[in-house]
Design a protein around this motif. Structure first.
Motif, PDB file in Angstrom:
ATOM      1  N   GLN A  76       0.842  -1.196   0.000  1.00 14.73           N
ATOM      2  CA  GLN A  76       0.000   0.000   0.000  1.00 14.73           C
ATOM      3  C   GLN A  76       0.883   1.255   0.000  1.00 14.73           C
ATOM      4  O   GLN A  76       1.996   1.228   0.496  1.00 14.73           O
ATOM      5  N   ASN A 132      14.509   9.490   6.725  1.00 13.63           N
ATOM      6  CA  ASN A 132      15.263   8.720   5.728  1.00 13.63           C
ATOM      7  C   ASN A 132      15.333   9.451   4.382  1.00 13.63           C
ATOM      8  O   ASN A 132      14.573  10.378   4.132  1.00 13.63           O
ATOM      9  N   ASP A 133      16.262   8.988   3.555  1.00  9.60           N
ATOM     10  CA  ASP A 133      16.433   9.609   2.241  1.00  9.60           C
ATOM     11  C   ASP A 133      15.232   9.360   1.340  1.00  9.60           C
ATOM     12  O   ASP A 133      14.634   8.288   1.378  1.00  9.60           O
ATOM     13  N   SER A 138      13.810   9.266  -2.635  1.00 12.48           N
ATOM     14  CA  SER A 138      14.200   9.120  -4.038  1.00 12.48           C
ATOM     15  C   SER A 138      12.969   9.325  -4.911  1.00 12.48           C
ATOM     16  O   SER A 138      11.836   9.174  -4.459  1.00 12.48           O
ATOM     17  N   TYR A 193      11.321   8.606  -8.996  1.00 12.70           N
ATOM     18  CA  TYR A 193      11.394   7.741 -10.174  1.00 12.70           C
ATOM     19  C   TYR A 193      10.454   8.278 -11.245  1.00 12.70           C
ATOM     20  O   TYR A 193       9.354   8.753 -10.956  1.00 12.70           O
ATOM     21  N   LEU A 201      15.439   5.784 -12.067  1.00  5.23           N
ATOM     22  CA  LEU A 201      15.833   6.621 -10.934  1.00  5.23           C
ATOM     23  C   LEU A 201      16.113   8.038 -11.423  1.00  5.23           C
ATOM     24  O   LEU A 201      16.927   8.248 -12.317  1.00  5.23           O
ATOM     25  N   TYR A 253      18.041  10.867  -5.822  1.00  7.57           N
ATOM     26  CA  TYR A 253      18.201  10.040  -4.625  1.00  7.57           C
ATOM     27  C   TYR A 253      18.846  10.855  -3.523  1.00  7.57           C
ATOM     28  O   TYR A 253      19.297  11.987  -3.767  1.00  7.57           O
ATOM     29  N   PHE A 298       7.054   8.957  -9.198  1.00  7.28           N
ATOM     30  CA  PHE A 298       6.824   8.337  -7.888  1.00  7.28           C
ATOM     31  C   PHE A 298       7.942   8.724  -6.927  1.00  7.28           C
ATOM     32  O   PHE A 298       9.112   8.699  -7.292  1.00  7.28           O
ATOM     33  N   TRP A 338      12.492   4.718   2.754  1.00  8.27           N
ATOM     34  CA  TRP A 338      12.445   3.636   3.724  1.00  8.27           C
ATOM     35  C   TRP A 338      11.568   4.082   4.886  1.00  8.27           C
ATOM     36  O   TRP A 338      11.596   5.240   5.278  1.00  8.27           O
ATOM     37  N   SER A 365       9.649  -1.189   8.613  1.00  9.49           N
ATOM     38  CA  SER A 365      10.860  -1.923   8.213  1.00  9.49           C
ATOM     39  C   SER A 365      10.764  -2.336   6.748  1.00  9.49           C
ATOM     40  O   SER A 365      11.043  -3.491   6.378  1.00  9.49           O
ATOM     41  N   GLY A 366      10.374  -1.386   5.947  1.00 14.77           N
ATOM     42  CA  GLY A 366      10.259  -1.633   4.515  1.00 14.77           C
ATOM     43  C   GLY A 366      10.192  -0.322   3.765  1.00 14.77           C
ATOM     44  O   GLY A 366      10.159   0.752   4.368  1.00 14.77           O
ATOM     45  N   TYR A 367      10.203  -0.440   2.449  1.00  9.60           N
ATOM     46  CA  TYR A 367      10.131   0.743   1.603  1.00  9.60           C
ATOM     47  C   TYR A 367       8.671   1.102   1.337  1.00  9.60           C
ATOM     48  O   TYR A 367       7.809   0.223   1.268  1.00  9.60           O
ATOM     49  N   PHE A 406       6.232   3.650  -1.290  1.00 13.52           N
ATOM     50  CA  PHE A 406       6.187   4.484  -2.483  1.00 13.52           C
ATOM     51  C   PHE A 406       5.062   5.497  -2.367  1.00 13.52           C
ATOM     52  O   PHE A 406       4.087   5.300  -1.629  1.00 13.52           O
ATOM     53  N   THR A 439       1.905   7.655  -4.168  1.00 14.23           N
ATOM     54  CA  THR A 439       0.756   7.230  -4.963  1.00 14.23           C
ATOM     55  C   THR A 439       0.943   7.515  -6.451  1.00 14.23           C
ATOM     56  O   THR A 439       0.222   6.975  -7.277  1.00 14.23           O
TER      57      THR A 439
END
Lengths: 110, 121
Positions: free
Chosen positions: A1, A32-33, A35, A37, A47, A50, A88, A92, A97-99, A101, A103
């Protein structure tokens, strides 16, 4: 999600500057950083920026990114027809504990 | 950098499928790797990540307990074992390279062309 909120669309005329926002929280953008796309229809994502505001080699300097607190933004200056694509953001997320994105934002050149 | 996915196809709900990603033109075991998916007409969704030595593995909540990521550094291959597939797993699955050895806090620098998984009866 998708946890990062982006406007569904943005547009401008050739030569204009378009800005896309990406809103998150302290667990992702705030700590966190970020990025960005670019994805053309039917093609693989590429990419664009970043580490909040760095560009890979080959990405023109009319593309820039920034971050402030829990929000980030991507700016396209000197808009060109070739910039029509989906954009997009991603980061992180420490809580998940995941990336995560964004919408996605469809940029249209009028 | 070259990333070539394979293993996708039409599969019935509840069945299993294993995706593979053949990596070349870079030192595979120097980098973390990821799977990211995109449902038809939708946005990007992170699925899973694995560090260079497989010590750190992470999954999205939507696939935790059903999917398993692994890598074979000797063969330059990345895998995604998908069990108990659901209709909502239908998507184009991208194999993606990270810029460093570890998972977390960074970005995705190279993407494969993707392999399509369609879950339908």
């Amino acid at each position: 999600q998708s946890v990062l909120a982006q406007p569904p669309s943005a547009s401008g005329t050739p030569g204009q500057r378009v800005t896309i926002s990406c809103s998150g929280s302290s667990s992702n953008i705030g700590g966190n950083d970020v990025s960005w796309y670019q994805q053309f229809p039917g093609t693989t994502p590429k990419l664009l920026t970043y580490s909040d505001n760095r560009r890979p080699s080959g990405v023109p300097d009319r593309i820039s990114a920034s971050k402030s607190g829990t929000s980030a933004s991507l700016a396209i200056s000197g808009l060109q027809s070739e910039d029509e694509a989906d954009y997009f953001c991603a980061a992180w997320d420490d809580s998940l504990s995941g990336y995560v994105f964004g919408t996605g934002t469809k940029v249209t050149v009028l | 950098v070259q990333l070539v996915e394979s293993g996708g196809g039409l599969i019935q709900p509840g069945r299993s499928l294993r995706l593979s990603c053949a990596a070349s033109r870079f030192t595979f075991d120097d980098y973390a790797m990821h799977w990211v998916r995109q449902a038809p007409g939708k946005g990007l969704e992170w699925v899973s990540s694995i560090s260079w030595n497989s010590n750190i593995i992470r999954y999205a909540e939507s696939v935790k307990g059903r999917f398993s990521i692994s890598r074979d550094n000797a063969k330059n291959l990345l895998y995604l074992q998908m069990n108990n597939l659901k209709a909502e797993d239908t998507a184009l699955y991208y194999c993606v390279k990270g810029p460093y050895i570890n998972v977390g806090g960074n970005h995705f620098d190279y993407w494969g062309q993707g392999t399509l998984v369609s879950v339908s009866s």
